[in-house]
Design a protein around this motif. Structure first.
Motif, PDB file in Angstrom:
ATOM      1  N   ARG A  26      -1.292  -8.781  -1.404  1.00  0.00           N
ATOM      2  CA  ARG A  26      -0.300  -9.226  -2.369  1.00  0.00           C
ATOM      3  C   ARG A  26       0.663  -9.264  -1.599  1.00  0.00           C
ATOM      4  O   ARG A  26       1.473  -8.660  -0.925  1.00  0.00           O
TER       5      ARG A  26
ATOM      6  N   ARG B 276      -9.024  -4.452 -12.867  1.00  0.00           N
ATOM      7  CA  ARG B 276      -7.379  -3.589 -12.112  1.00  0.00           C
ATOM      8  C   ARG B 276      -6.322  -3.524 -13.005  1.00  0.00           C
ATOM      9  O   ARG B 276      -5.543  -3.576 -13.573  1.00  0.00           O
TER      10      ARG B 276
ATOM     11  N   PHE C 162       2.198   2.154   0.050  1.00  0.00           N
ATOM     12  CA  PHE C 162       1.296   2.929   1.025  1.00  0.00           C
ATOM     13  C   PHE C 162       0.154   3.309  -0.261  1.00  0.00           C
ATOM     14  O   PHE C 162      -1.185   2.812   0.069  1.00  0.00           O
TER      15      PHE C 162
ATOM     16  N   VAL D 138       1.603  -6.905   1.928  1.00  0.00           N
ATOM     17  CA  VAL D 138       2.009  -5.054   1.805  1.00  0.00           C
ATOM     18  C   VAL D 138       0.877  -4.605   0.405  1.00  0.00           C
ATOM     19  O   VAL D 138       1.051  -3.632   1.343  1.00  0.00           O
ATOM     20  N   HIS D 139       0.948  -5.197  -0.314  1.00  0.00           N
ATOM     21  CA  HIS D 139       0.009  -4.460  -1.406  1.00  0.00           C
ATOM     22  C   HIS D 139      -1.443  -4.712  -1.772  1.00  0.00           C
ATOM     23  O   HIS D 139      -2.042  -5.970  -1.193  1.00  0.00           O
ATOM     24  N   LEU D 140      -1.836  -4.133  -1.211  1.00  0.00           N
ATOM     25  CA  LEU D 140      -3.404  -3.636  -2.196  1.00  0.00           C
ATOM     26  C   LEU D 140      -4.161  -3.845  -3.583  1.00  0.00           C
ATOM     27  O   LEU D 140      -3.488  -2.850  -4.283  1.00  0.00           O
ATOM     28  N   SER D 141      -4.287  -5.014  -4.018  1.00  0.00           N
ATOM     29  CA  SER D 141      -4.719  -4.880  -5.460  1.00  0.00           C
ATOM     30  C   SER D 141      -5.655  -3.794  -6.255  1.00  0.00           C
ATOM     31  O   SER D 141      -5.895  -3.121  -6.939  1.00  0.00           O
ATOM     32  N   PHE D 142      -6.825  -4.525  -5.369  1.00  0.00           N
ATOM     33  CA  PHE D 142      -8.159  -3.970  -5.598  1.00  0.00           C
ATOM     34  C   PHE D 142      -9.152  -4.316  -4.400  1.00  0.00           C
ATOM     35  O   PHE D 142      -9.128  -4.896  -3.211  1.00  0.00           O
TER      36      PHE D 142
ATOM     37  N   TYR E 294     -13.886  -8.078 -12.929  1.00  0.00           N
ATOM     38  CA  TYR E 294     -13.621  -6.597 -12.313  1.00  0.00           C
ATOM     39  C   TYR E 294     -12.186  -6.425 -12.950  1.00  0.00           C
ATOM     40  O   TYR E 294     -11.219  -7.001 -12.549  1.00  0.00           O
TER      41      TYR E 294
ATOM     42  N   TRP F 179      -4.807   1.968   3.547  1.00  0.00           N
ATOM     43  CA  TRP F 179      -3.714   2.401   2.065  1.00  0.00           C
ATOM     44  C   TRP F 179      -4.538   3.657   1.816  1.00  0.00           C
ATOM     45  O   TRP F 179      -5.273   4.214   1.370  1.00  0.00           O
TER      46      TRP F 179
ATOM     47  N   GLU G 101       0.800  -2.939 -12.484  1.00  0.00           N
ATOM     48  CA  GLU G 101       0.171  -4.323 -12.453  1.00  0.00           C
ATOM     49  C   GLU G 101      -1.412  -4.013 -13.084  1.00  0.00           C
ATOM     50  O   GLU G 101      -2.769  -3.789 -12.459  1.00  0.00           O
TER      51      GLU G 101
END
Lengths: 181, 393
Positions: free
Chosen positions: A74, B354, B233, A51-55, B352, A102, B335
């Protein structure tokens, strides 16, 4: 624990996916065809718990004439990261936009447009400058962008400044007439 | 009772407007930043206001772009070590740890146990210093500059300990491949314990002054509400997500270093009984300061003895086998991660970085700002703990 073989088989039924490779117990990378990436990522988000987009980022594979785009997802419940990788043509870098998936995707795509010159048609404000306002040169994060050449051509040294060889300059200014140095 | 402004004469904004008719005199464009005391770091906010209410916000970055990721591609693996810490001022240690740990993972270097503990102690001290700096900023954004002076003083004491340990106050370059650069100096531990006592005492005062202040309560409560359904989201991580009741902390969920050997509970807004607004997030971070102090004490008690460094291969000819990895850690904002690709040469192919602010300061902030009073925009921004260098790197 995530059963990578089962995950790959599940994805293979629906999309054109390549090999899945395990880097650590909690990190794997999955190759995916360019056309299927937005749907595959949405499937992973909605049905597999990623459900989570890190990058989102890009690796320039200059020697193969390819850009490799990486979507790092993630899964909080299974404590697993999955990097979905896809390769696109470096000469015609266009990728399908995922800005509805997202909220932050539009920002990542704006950055990729600016830094690598990858176009995401339909992504809101994708051609608006992000970090490099009024930048006129080629996309700077590409491997073939020569930073030294660009700065020599673009930024001229201030008039009145000259460069000396330190040893010679010291001899001339500090010890004039000394031949033994 | 204060008289509320007459909102009748201002246009009703329903969202989704792309171009505001500035000629109409109903809207005004205000630039907050890049030089503005209420903006954290070098970042500009392009505000469209109607009366004193924000109707649109766009975040502008680029004032701090130093091209770290590009620079790293042209330098040897070891040459990047003094570079990575400079990405982030309040918490440089996370950059050092993640870069060192990712290169060690790719090249298969094992580090001694005491070095693991020392790294963890370093990261927790960095978290404590960063939280203290943030707390001063949050209080300052609502007009309480005194608290900022107290917390910056306390942060300075921690920086003193860092200086004694590593030689540097802000950038430590302490976590290096193969472990850490040196063991603790004589008497350092007792100095650190004294500092923690001082911080605790000041935190008592701050909590008394800040959380009972009528102005702070009135302005921060209900400001910048994050609901649990926004978390996925908008990619919200760290204290911002925890205040919304989402129990996620990388230190607990996927323990790195020695976090699995320490006793602590993930603090959420629900466990503190606060709402997910600027006030709740302040309370949560203040509780995390206490938690950090407790964790540092636990580490000091349990730290084993032994060597702190193993010799890595000759760093001038250090080639890392081809491969890629992503490592993440829980910094004060959420994070923080490093994605490193090696092509088998002596330089990285791609690094990269983050940073959690990437989503917090752009997508989330642009979504939350409309409807806020212009006086509260600085407070809202600080309450998200945004930090521009993570956005542009």
């Amino acid at each position: 624990m995530v059963d990578l073989k089962a995950l790959r088989a599940e994805m293979d039924k629906r999309y054109q996916v390549g090999e899945i490779s395990e880097q650590r117990a909690d990190l794997a990378f999955l190759d995916c065809d360019k056309i299927d990436v937005p749907d595959a990522v949405a499937y992973l988000r909605d049905h597999e718990g990623y459900v989570h987009l890190s990058f989102i980022t890009c690796v320039d594979r200059l020697e193969d004439e390819l850009f490799e785009i990486v979507y790092m997802l993630r899964n909080h419940e299974k404590k697993h990261d999955l990097g979905v990788k896809t390769k696109i043509d470096r000469k015609n870098p266009v990728m399908d936009s995922m800005h509805n998936h997202w909220a932050a995707v539009a920002t990542y795509q704006r950055e990729l447009y600016e830094m690598f010159g990858i176009d995401f048609p339909g992504s809101p404000g994708v051609n608006r400058p992000f970090a490099l306002e009024s930048w006129a040169g080629p996309p700077p994060m590409r491997r073939d962008f020569d930073t030294k050449k660009y700065s020599e051509e673009t930024y001229f040294p201030r008039p009145g400044r000259e460069t000396h060889d330190p040893a010679e300059h010291m001899k001339k200014t500090q010890y004039p007439g000394r031949a033994d140095l | 009772m204060t008289k509320m402004p007459d909102r009748e004469k201002f246009p009703v904004h329903t969202g989704g407007v792309e171009n505001f008719d500035l000629e109409s005199g109903r809207y005004m464009k205000v630039w907050q930043g890049p030089q503005h005391p209420g903006v954290t770091g070098n970042m500009a906010l392009e505000l469209v206001t109607s009366g004193d209410e924000i109707v649109d916000l766009k975040t502008h970055v680029g004032y701090l772009h130093r091209g770290f990721e590009k620079l790293m591609e042209r330098r040897k693996w070891i040459q990047n070590f003094p570079l990575v810490c400079r990405i982030c001022v309040p918490e440089p240690d996370f950059n050092e740890y993640l870069y060192a740990s990712a290169t060690e993972e790719l090249s298969g270097i094992e580090i001694p146990e005491r070095a693991v503990w020392m790294r963890n102690l370093n990261l927790e001290m960095a978290r404590l210093a960063s939280f203290l700096m943030w707390l001063g900023g949050q209080a300052g954004a609502f007009g309480m500059g005194t608290i900022g002076q107290w917390t910056v003083t306390m942060r300075d004491f921690i920086l003193d300990r860092f200086e004694e340990l590593s030689g540097g106050r802000i950038y430590h370059m302490y976590i290096v491949p193969g472990g850490v650069r040196g063991d603790v100096p004589d008497g350092w531990i007792s100095k650190l314990l004294d500092t923690l006592k001082k911080v605790e005492k000041v935190m008592d005062d701050i909590e008394l002054v800040l959380f009972n202040n009528a102005v702070f309560k009135k302005r921060a409560m209900g400001l910048g509400v994050i609901t649990p359904d926004m978390v996925d989201f908008y990619g919200i991580t760290g204290p911002n997500a925890r205040a919304a009741g989402i129990k996620r902390d990388i230190r607990k969920d996927r323990p790195y270093l020695v976090y699995d050997k320490l006793d602590f509970e993930v603090i959420t807004g629900d466990s503190l009984g606060v709402d997910s607004d600027a006030f709740g997030r302040t309370k949560l971070r203040s509780a995390e300061i206490r938690q950090s102090i407790d964790l540092i004490r636990q580490m000091i008690d349990r730290m084993p003895r032994g060597p702190v460094h193993v010799s890595p291969p000759n760093v001038l000819h250090w080639k890392i086998p081809a491969g890629e990895t992503y490592l993440s850690a829980e910094c004060t904002r959420g994070e923080y991660g490093y994605y490193i690709v090696s092509d088998g040469s002596d330089k990285p192919r791609r690094v990269y970085v983050r940073g959690p602010s990437y989503t917090h300061a752009v997508a989330l902030f642009e979504h939350m700002a409309p409807g806020t009073n212009i006086a509260d925009i600085a407070g809202l921004m600080v309450s998200l703990h945004t930090y521009p260098p993570e956005i542009e790197r």
